[in-house]
Design a protein around this motif. Structure first.
Motif, mmCIF file in Angstrom:
data_model
loop_
_atom_site.group_PDB
_atom_site.id
_atom_site.type_symbol
_atom_site.label_atom_id
_atom_site.label_comp_id
_atom_site.label_asym_id
_atom_site.label_seq_id
_atom_site.Cartn_x
_atom_site.Cartn_y
_atom_site.Cartn_z
ATOM 1 N N LYS A 146 0.837 -1.219 0.000
ATOM 2 C CA LYS A 146 0.000 0.000 0.000
ATOM 3 C C LYS A 146 0.867 1.261 0.000
ATOM 4 O O LYS A 146 0.518 2.261 -0.630
ATOM 5 C CB LYS A 146 -0.939 0.018 1.216
ATOM 6 C CG LYS A 146 -1.953 -1.119 1.253
ATOM 7 C CD LYS A 146 -2.854 -1.119 0.052
ATOM 8 C CE LYS A 146 -3.840 -2.277 0.107
ATOM 9 N NZ LYS A 146 -4.606 -2.403 -1.144
ATOM 10 N N GLN A 149 1.987 1.819 -3.438
ATOM 11 C CA GLN A 149 0.883 2.339 -4.256
ATOM 12 C C GLN A 149 0.568 3.798 -3.956
ATOM 13 O O GLN A 149 -0.255 4.418 -4.624
ATOM 14 C CB GLN A 149 -0.383 1.492 -4.031
ATOM 15 C CG GLN A 149 -0.258 0.066 -4.546
ATOM 16 C CD GLN A 149 -1.381 -0.838 -4.050
ATOM 17 O OE1 GLN A 149 -2.321 -0.392 -3.388
ATOM 18 N NE2 GLN A 149 -1.277 -2.114 -4.372
ATOM 19 N N LYS A 151 -0.679 5.014 -1.082
ATOM 20 C CA LYS A 151 -1.861 5.187 -0.220
ATOM 21 C C LYS A 151 -1.490 5.998 1.017
ATOM 22 O O LYS A 151 -0.406 5.862 1.569
ATOM 23 C CB LYS A 151 -2.395 3.824 0.225
ATOM 24 C CG LYS A 151 -2.815 2.911 -0.909
ATOM 25 C CD LYS A 151 -4.202 3.208 -1.375
ATOM 26 C CE LYS A 151 -4.649 2.195 -2.429
ATOM 27 N NZ LYS A 151 -6.011 2.381 -2.829
ATOM 28 N N SER A 152 -2.415 6.819 1.453
ATOM 29 C CA SER A 152 -2.206 7.601 2.676
ATOM 30 C C SER A 152 -2.451 6.703 3.886
ATOM 31 O O SER A 152 -3.138 5.669 3.775
ATOM 32 C CB SER A 152 -3.171 8.786 2.718
ATOM 33 O OG SER A 152 -4.493 8.324 2.957
ATOM 34 N N GLN A 155 -6.137 6.058 4.284
ATOM 35 C CA GLN A 155 -6.668 5.103 3.303
ATOM 36 C C GLN A 155 -6.292 3.672 3.681
ATOM 37 O O GLN A 155 -7.126 2.761 3.600
ATOM 38 C CB GLN A 155 -6.119 5.419 1.902
ATOM 39 C CG GLN A 155 -6.697 6.668 1.271
ATOM 40 C CD GLN A 155 -5.997 7.016 -0.032
ATOM 41 O OE1 GLN A 155 -4.766 6.976 -0.120
ATOM 42 N NE2 GLN A 155 -6.780 7.369 -1.044
ATOM 43 N N MET A 156 -5.023 3.489 4.102
ATOM 44 C CA MET A 156 -4.583 2.138 4.484
ATOM 45 C C MET A 156 -5.352 1.642 5.698
ATOM 46 O O MET A 156 -5.817 0.495 5.720
ATOM 47 C CB MET A 156 -3.073 2.140 4.777
ATOM 48 C CG MET A 156 -2.204 2.218 3.550
ATOM 49 S SD MET A 156 -0.451 1.943 3.928
ATOM 50 C CE MET A 156 0.051 3.579 4.413
ATOM 51 N N ASP A 158 -8.285 2.498 6.723
ATOM 52 C CA ASP A 158 -9.665 2.192 6.323
ATOM 53 C C ASP A 158 -9.748 0.852 5.595
ATOM 54 O O ASP A 158 -10.651 0.047 5.850
ATOM 55 C CB ASP A 158 -10.231 3.306 5.421
ATOM 56 C CG ASP A 158 -10.492 4.595 6.188
ATOM 57 O OD1 ASP A 158 -10.528 4.545 7.437
ATOM 58 O OD2 ASP A 158 -10.650 5.652 5.540
ATOM 59 N N GLU A 159 -8.796 0.613 4.692
ATOM 60 C CA GLU A 159 -8.807 -0.640 3.930
ATOM 61 C C GLU A 159 -8.567 -1.849 4.828
ATOM 62 O O GLU A 159 -9.139 -2.911 4.606
ATOM 63 C CB GLU A 159 -7.746 -0.606 2.817
ATOM 64 C CG GLU A 159 -8.142 0.273 1.644
ATOM 65 C CD GLU A 159 -7.139 0.200 0.509
ATOM 66 O OE1 GLU A 159 -6.601 -0.905 0.256
ATOM 67 O OE2 GLU A 159 -6.900 1.240 -0.133
ATOM 68 N N GLU A 164 -5.555 4.443 12.630
ATOM 69 C CA GLU A 164 -4.244 4.898 12.151
ATOM 70 C C GLU A 164 -3.132 4.612 13.161
ATOM 71 O O GLU A 164 -1.998 4.319 12.776
ATOM 72 C CB GLU A 164 -4.285 6.389 11.818
ATOM 73 C CG GLU A 164 -5.036 6.683 10.528
ATOM 74 C CD GLU A 164 -4.974 8.146 10.134
ATOM 75 O OE1 GLU A 164 -3.859 8.679 9.993
ATOM 76 O OE2 GLU A 164 -6.048 8.755 9.983
#
Length: 202
Positions: A146, A149, A151-152, A155-156, A158-159, A164
């Motif tokens: 991630k 890619q 990703k913030s 975002q990570m 959440d996925e 956090e």
């Protein structure tokens, strides 16, 4: 003798080639081949010189296992510290640092050539089961992918369905485990090894 030097720095690569030529010039037993056709560790190579990014030395890397290779030389950056116990795939490897003097590199290559002549191949049984500490878990690999890619952290998180803080904690553990201090080092390691690292099903 086929020698594969996977170093991208042309000057450094040429320097290693010249040292090999100097060391073997006094004997007709060695005919050196630095041919560009020899591009892969899986090909018929006698000596492999491989640059290692920070943290790579602590990973189980069975792709290094080559029954034809008689000598492996790893190139390390100045801030890399060799771990007390190496993964099985690095056993028998000689190491040089980019900052090493000409004399030091020469001594390491001489030692390697002497070891090489005292055995037919470097090959040993690679017991990857014994290297579990050098493998990444699936969650660790997912975090690294991630990051690659772009990703913030939000975002990570959440996925993955975590907050956090947990994500940062996992990332910190991962970086500590492999001696990494920056995202750049983490990304560099990931780019080199994404398709090569054995992954534990955890």
């Amino acid at each position: 003798m086929n020698i594969l030097i996977k170093e991208e720095d042309g000057l450094f690569r040429k320097g290693i080639e010249e040292i090999f030529k100097t060391l073997t010039s006094s004997t007709a037993a060695y005919t050196l081949n630095f041919s560009p056709e020899v591009t892969d560790i899986s090909n018929n190579v006698d000596i492999v010189v491989l640059p290692l990014c920070k943290g790579e030395i602590k990973l189980c890397s069975p792709f290094l296992e080559n029954p034809d290779c008689r000598l492996m030389i790893g190139i390390l950056d100045e801030n890399e510290v060799l771990p007390g116990t190496l993964p099985a795939c690095y056993m028998g490897t000689e190491f040089i640092y980019r900052s090493d003097s000409f004399d030091r590199v020469r001594q390491v290559l001489i030692r390697g050539l002497i070891k090489m002549t005292s055995r037919n191949v470097m090959h040993h049984d690679c017991d990857c089961i014994g290297c579990l500490d050098g493998r990444m878990t699936r969650p660790q690999m997912h975090i690294m992918q991630k990051i690659i890619q772009g990703k913030s952290p939000k975002q990570m998180a959440d996925e993955f369905g975590i907050n956090e803080k947990t994500l940062y904690s996992r990332k910190k553990l991962l970086m500590n485990r492999f001696g990494l201090s920056t995202d750049y080092e983490l990304i560099n390691l990931m780019r080199k090894l994404t398709f090569r690292i054995p992954v534990r099903n955890i």
